[in-house]
Design an enzyme around this catalytic site. Structure first.
Site, mmCIF file in Angstrom:
data_model
loop_
_atom_site.group_PDB
_atom_site.id
_atom_site.type_symbol
_atom_site.label_atom_id
_atom_site.label_comp_id
_atom_site.label_asym_id
_atom_site.label_seq_id
_atom_site.Cartn_x
_atom_site.Cartn_y
_atom_site.Cartn_z
ATOM 1 N N ASP A 204 -55.035 -23.152 39.662
ATOM 2 C CA ASP A 204 -54.972 -22.479 40.954
ATOM 3 C C ASP A 204 -56.366 -22.492 41.564
ATOM 4 O O ASP A 204 -57.365 -22.532 40.851
ATOM 5 C CB ASP A 204 -54.469 -21.031 40.790
ATOM 6 C CG ASP A 204 -53.831 -20.504 42.065
ATOM 7 O OD1 ASP A 204 -52.603 -20.325 42.088
ATOM 8 O OD2 ASP A 204 -54.568 -20.290 43.058
ATOM 9 N N THR B 37 -44.596 -22.549 50.363
ATOM 10 C CA THR B 37 -44.361 -23.152 51.682
ATOM 11 C C THR B 37 -43.911 -22.038 52.623
ATOM 12 O O THR B 37 -42.742 -21.950 52.974
ATOM 13 C CB THR B 37 -43.285 -24.258 51.618
ATOM 14 O OG1 THR B 37 -42.122 -23.726 50.961
ATOM 15 C CG2 THR B 37 -43.773 -25.470 50.863
ATOM 16 N N THR C 88 -40.017 -25.599 47.895
ATOM 17 C CA THR C 88 -38.964 -25.825 48.893
ATOM 18 C C THR C 88 -39.612 -26.427 50.133
ATOM 19 O O THR C 88 -40.443 -25.782 50.771
ATOM 20 C CB THR C 88 -38.301 -24.479 49.252
ATOM 21 O OG1 THR C 88 -37.853 -23.877 48.046
ATOM 22 C CG2 THR C 88 -37.130 -24.676 50.202
ATOM 23 N N PHE D 191 -34.689 -23.236 41.506
ATOM 24 C CA PHE D 191 -33.678 -22.328 42.061
ATOM 25 C C PHE D 191 -33.830 -20.907 41.533
ATOM 26 O O PHE D 191 -32.884 -20.131 41.561
ATOM 27 C CB PHE D 191 -32.273 -22.834 41.720
ATOM 28 C CG PHE D 191 -32.009 -24.229 42.217
ATOM 29 C CD1 PHE D 191 -31.724 -24.455 43.553
ATOM 30 C CD2 PHE D 191 -32.056 -25.311 41.356
ATOM 31 C CE1 PHE D 191 -31.478 -25.738 44.019
ATOM 32 C CE2 PHE D 191 -31.818 -26.601 41.816
ATOM 33 C CZ PHE D 191 -31.530 -26.813 43.147
ATOM 34 N N ARG E 4 -34.362 -17.054 40.766
ATOM 35 C CA ARG E 4 -34.241 -15.794 41.502
ATOM 36 C C ARG E 4 -35.294 -14.843 40.988
ATOM 37 O O ARG E 4 -35.499 -14.754 39.767
ATOM 38 C CB ARG E 4 -32.865 -15.156 41.247
ATOM 39 C CG ARG E 4 -31.712 -15.941 41.778
ATOM 40 C CD ARG E 4 -30.421 -15.513 41.091
ATOM 41 N NE ARG E 4 -30.413 -15.868 39.672
ATOM 42 C CZ ARG E 4 -29.471 -15.528 38.801
ATOM 43 N NH1 ARG E 4 -28.464 -14.783 39.192
ATOM 44 N NH2 ARG E 4 -29.531 -15.897 37.544
ATOM 45 N N LEU F 205 -21.555 -11.225 48.410
ATOM 46 C CA LEU F 205 -20.599 -10.744 49.405
ATOM 47 C C LEU F 205 -20.738 -9.227 49.541
ATOM 48 O O LEU F 205 -19.795 -8.524 49.883
ATOM 49 C CB LEU F 205 -19.179 -11.122 48.963
ATOM 50 C CG LEU F 205 -18.171 -11.440 50.061
ATOM 51 C CD1 LEU F 205 -18.668 -12.548 50.968
ATOM 52 C CD2 LEU F 205 -16.819 -11.828 49.453
ATOM 53 N N GLY G 143 -24.526 -4.839 53.641
ATOM 54 C CA GLY G 143 -25.584 -3.829 53.640
ATOM 55 C C GLY G 143 -26.636 -4.177 54.665
ATOM 56 O O GLY G 143 -26.311 -4.709 55.732
ATOM 57 N N GLY H 262 -33.642 -10.445 52.561
ATOM 58 C CA GLY H 262 -35.064 -10.562 52.874
ATOM 59 C C GLY H 262 -35.704 -11.390 51.790
ATOM 60 O O GLY H 262 -35.046 -12.213 51.159
ATOM 61 N N CYS I 208 -37.876 -16.183 50.369
ATOM 62 C CA CYS I 208 -37.158 -17.473 50.424
ATOM 63 C C CYS I 208 -36.122 -17.549 51.545
ATOM 64 O O CYS I 208 -36.302 -18.289 52.501
ATOM 65 C CB CYS I 208 -36.481 -17.749 49.087
ATOM 66 S SG CYS I 208 -37.674 -18.047 47.778
HETATM 67 C C1 UDX Z 1 -33.186 -16.731 46.477
HETATM 68 C C2 UDX Z 1 -32.108 -17.630 45.855
HETATM 69 O O1 UDX Z 1 -31.076 -16.833 45.300
HETATM 70 C C3 UDX Z 1 -32.738 -18.506 44.796
HETATM 71 O O2 UDX Z 1 -31.774 -19.384 44.239
HETATM 72 C C4 UDX Z 1 -33.837 -19.308 45.442
HETATM 73 O O3 UDX Z 1 -34.448 -20.144 44.502
HETATM 74 C C5 UDX Z 1 -34.864 -18.388 46.074
HETATM 75 O O4 UDX Z 1 -34.219 -17.526 47.005
HETATM 76 P P1 UDX Z 1 -34.384 -14.470 45.772
HETATM 77 O O5 UDX Z 1 -35.204 -14.584 47.024
HETATM 78 O O6 UDX Z 1 -35.058 -14.092 44.496
HETATM 79 O O7 UDX Z 1 -33.666 -15.850 45.468
HETATM 80 O O8 UDX Z 1 -33.279 -13.365 46.086
HETATM 81 P P2 UDX Z 1 -31.680 -13.256 46.047
HETATM 82 O O9 UDX Z 1 -31.241 -12.672 44.758
HETATM 83 O O10 UDX Z 1 -31.053 -14.523 46.478
HETATM 84 O O11 UDX Z 1 -31.469 -12.145 47.181
HETATM 85 C C6 UDX Z 1 -31.877 -12.413 48.528
HETATM 86 C C7 UDX Z 1 -31.634 -11.221 49.405
HETATM 87 O O12 UDX Z 1 -30.249 -11.104 49.707
HETATM 88 C C8 UDX Z 1 -32.065 -9.875 48.868
HETATM 89 O O13 UDX Z 1 -32.748 -9.164 49.892
HETATM 90 C C9 UDX Z 1 -30.757 -9.183 48.509
HETATM 91 O O14 UDX Z 1 -30.857 -7.788 48.593
HETATM 92 C C10 UDX Z 1 -29.828 -9.757 49.567
HETATM 93 N N1 UDX Z 1 -28.404 -9.763 49.201
HETATM 94 C C11 UDX Z 1 -27.975 -10.476 48.116
HETATM 95 C C12 UDX Z 1 -27.488 -9.071 49.978
HETATM 96 O O15 UDX Z 1 -27.836 -8.438 50.982
HETATM 97 N N2 UDX Z 1 -26.166 -9.121 49.648
HETATM 98 C C13 UDX Z 1 -25.710 -9.814 48.579
HETATM 99 O O16 UDX Z 1 -24.491 -9.798 48.350
HETATM 100 C C14 UDX Z 1 -26.641 -10.506 47.781
#
Ligand code: UDX
Length: 439
Positions: A30, A86, A122, A153, A155, A256, A259, A263, A266
């Site tokens: 880094d 990115t 990404t 991918f 999370r 699904l 709410g 956010g 990603c």
């Molecule tokens: C996401 C993708 O899931 C992951 O595969 C990718 O590599 C990076 O972006 P992440 O940002 O860690 O991962 O969060 P994720 O678990 O996808 O949740 C994203 C947002 O959606 C959160 O703010 C969560 O609260 C919201 N969410 C998720 C909902 O509002 N409703 C849902 O049913 C699911």
């Protein structure tokens, strides 16, 4: 194998520790000396369950170390993973590729022997082909410096598990990189032997898999949030609607949950960068629905403010509002584009006094929004509150006793922005309970 992982943020720090855990010799790289010093001393600069243990173990067994030197990285590695960020551009909605470009510009001049550079970030489709050309041009090894794309991918909150045992591996391989597939198969020999599905494809498809997957997930969340808007106009219940839809295995219940929407670092920026790239390619119309996905998502945040006003008798100024949750989702201290924190900040801007509590994201939130008050516990935040907003679904909030919380607030009113509290027990304890998309 001897691997380097360039960029030690969320993705890179996790990837480096996990590759060492799989048995490789790993050098993390880094440009920020503080970050490198922290990691080298065993400190993970963000909250990710399981990662500190993995880091410590692999530092101790000598398979993992860190440097700020690209020259050292080039000498060390057979395969170099580029894991830099990115983010969204400051001046628009496209992706800021300066860090991705800087990796190639800094690394390539030191690459004297045959080597493989693997992009994991990404990126807008077309970036990998451009980087491959630049790599061959700048490196003394010329065309023997190959480039492949292997999207990540993971999370947040599940990053270790998602890296050690991903649900699939995608290798984007170009005809100019004849050794890349075999090298990547060796890197991932353990998960591949465990049966993780592998897709071998070209560079643009590999880049697109990631953006398409995130666009799909964002669309699914905004779909159910659009249904929540319709439910609000009709007296229907979006939670029951979602549960009933989910029994259809073609639809499924994941992502699904209606709410306050998505956010994080990603989904929001990825759908915007995807639209921008589609416009550049002349196929903007194909992704115009993502503009709606983004708009539905942002409208949910405004809806919470309207509901808060309704519950507080139209005036937010001077009200004391407790906000439970600051991270963009539970099991994370990440506040990037956090719906919870944006709502807290907008309440403050309207004159409310806002007291925030989050189990892990307090330091990050305080740095970004010093104007808000921060409480040491959920009950401290709720002390004297006219209204509580439950905005990030940490299990800690579900475990609270509604009677005990009722004992400290000024008015027992709660908005459940994640539709997940046990509304019957809150109502039974005398609370006015409201949620999005529910009567
Ligand atoms: C996401 C993708 O899931 C992951 O595969 C990718 O590599 C990076 O972006 P992440 O940002 O860690 O991962 O969060 P994720 O678990 O996808 O949740 C994203 C947002 O959606 C959160 O703010 C969560 O609260 C919201 N969410 C998720 C909902 O509002 N409703 C849902 O049913 C699911």
């Amino acid at each position: 194998m001897r691997l380097t992982v360039i960029g030690t943020g969320y993705l890179g720090a996790t990837h480096a520790a996990c590759m060492a855990e799989l048995g490789h010799e790993v050098l993390g790289v880094d440009v920020e000396p503080d970050k490198i010093a922290a990691l080298q001393s065993g400190q993970v600069p963000f909250y990710e369950p399981g990662l500190p243990e993995l880091l410590m173990r692999n530092l101790a067994n000598g398979r993992l170390r860190f440097t700020t030197s690209y020259e050292e990285a080039a000498d060390f590695g057979e395969v170099h993973f580029s894991c830099v960020g990115t983010p969204q551009r400051n001046d628009g909605t496209g992706a800021d590729l300066r860090y991705v470009d800087a990796v190639i510009e800094s690394l390539a001049p030191h690459l004297r022997r045959p080597t493989l550079v693997v992009g994991k970030s990404t990126v807008p489709v077309g970036t990998a082909a451009r980087l491959a050309a630049r790599l061959a041009e700048l490196s003394p090894a010329g065309a023997r410096a190959e480039l492949a794309w292997n999207p990540e991918f993971l999370r947040e909150g599940m990053a270790v598990q998602d890296t050690l045992r991903p649900d699939r591996l995608v290798f984007g391989i170009s005809p100019e990189a004849p050794h890349s597939e075999q090298l990547l198969r060796e890197v991932y020999a353990t998960p591949l032997a465990a049966g993780v599905p592998l897709v071998i494809t070209d560079l643009p498809t590999a880049e697109l898999v990631k953006t398409a997957a995130n666009a799909f997930l964002a669309t699914k969340i905004s779909f159910i949030n659009a249904m929540a808007e319709v439910c609000e106009a009709t007296g229907a219940d979006v939670a029951q609607l979602s549960a009933s839809m989910s029994y259809d295995t073609r639809i499924g219940g994941r992502f699904l949950q209606a709410g306050i929407g998505f956010g994080g670092g990603c989904l929001p920026k990825d759908i915007r960068a995807f639209m921008t790239r589609a416009d550049e390619l002349g196929v903007g119309e194909a992704l115009s629905f993502l503009r709606e996905v983004d708009a539905i998502n942002l409208r949910r945040r405004t809806r919470v403010l309207t509901l808060a006003e309704e519950l507080c008798g139209s005036q937010l100024a001077g009200r004391h509002i407790a906000v439970w949750g600051a991270a963009f989702k539970p099991d994370s201290d990440d506040i990037r584009d956090s719906p919870a924190l944006e709502i807290a900040q907008r309440l403050h801007a309207r004159g409310a006094s806002v007291s925030v509590y989050d189990p892990k994201a307090m330091d990050n939130a305080r740095k970004r929004h010093p104007e808000l008050d921060y409480a040491a516990t959920p009950l401290d935040a709720a002390e004297g509150a006219d209204l509580i907003l439950h905005l990030t679904e940490w299990p800690e909030f579900r475990a609270l006793d509604p009677h005990a919380v009722a004992g400290v607030v000024a008015h027992p009113r709660i908005i459940d922005g994640r539709n997940i509290l046990d509304h019957e027990s809150w109502r039974a304890a005398g609370w006015t309970y409201r949620a999005l998309g529910r009567p």
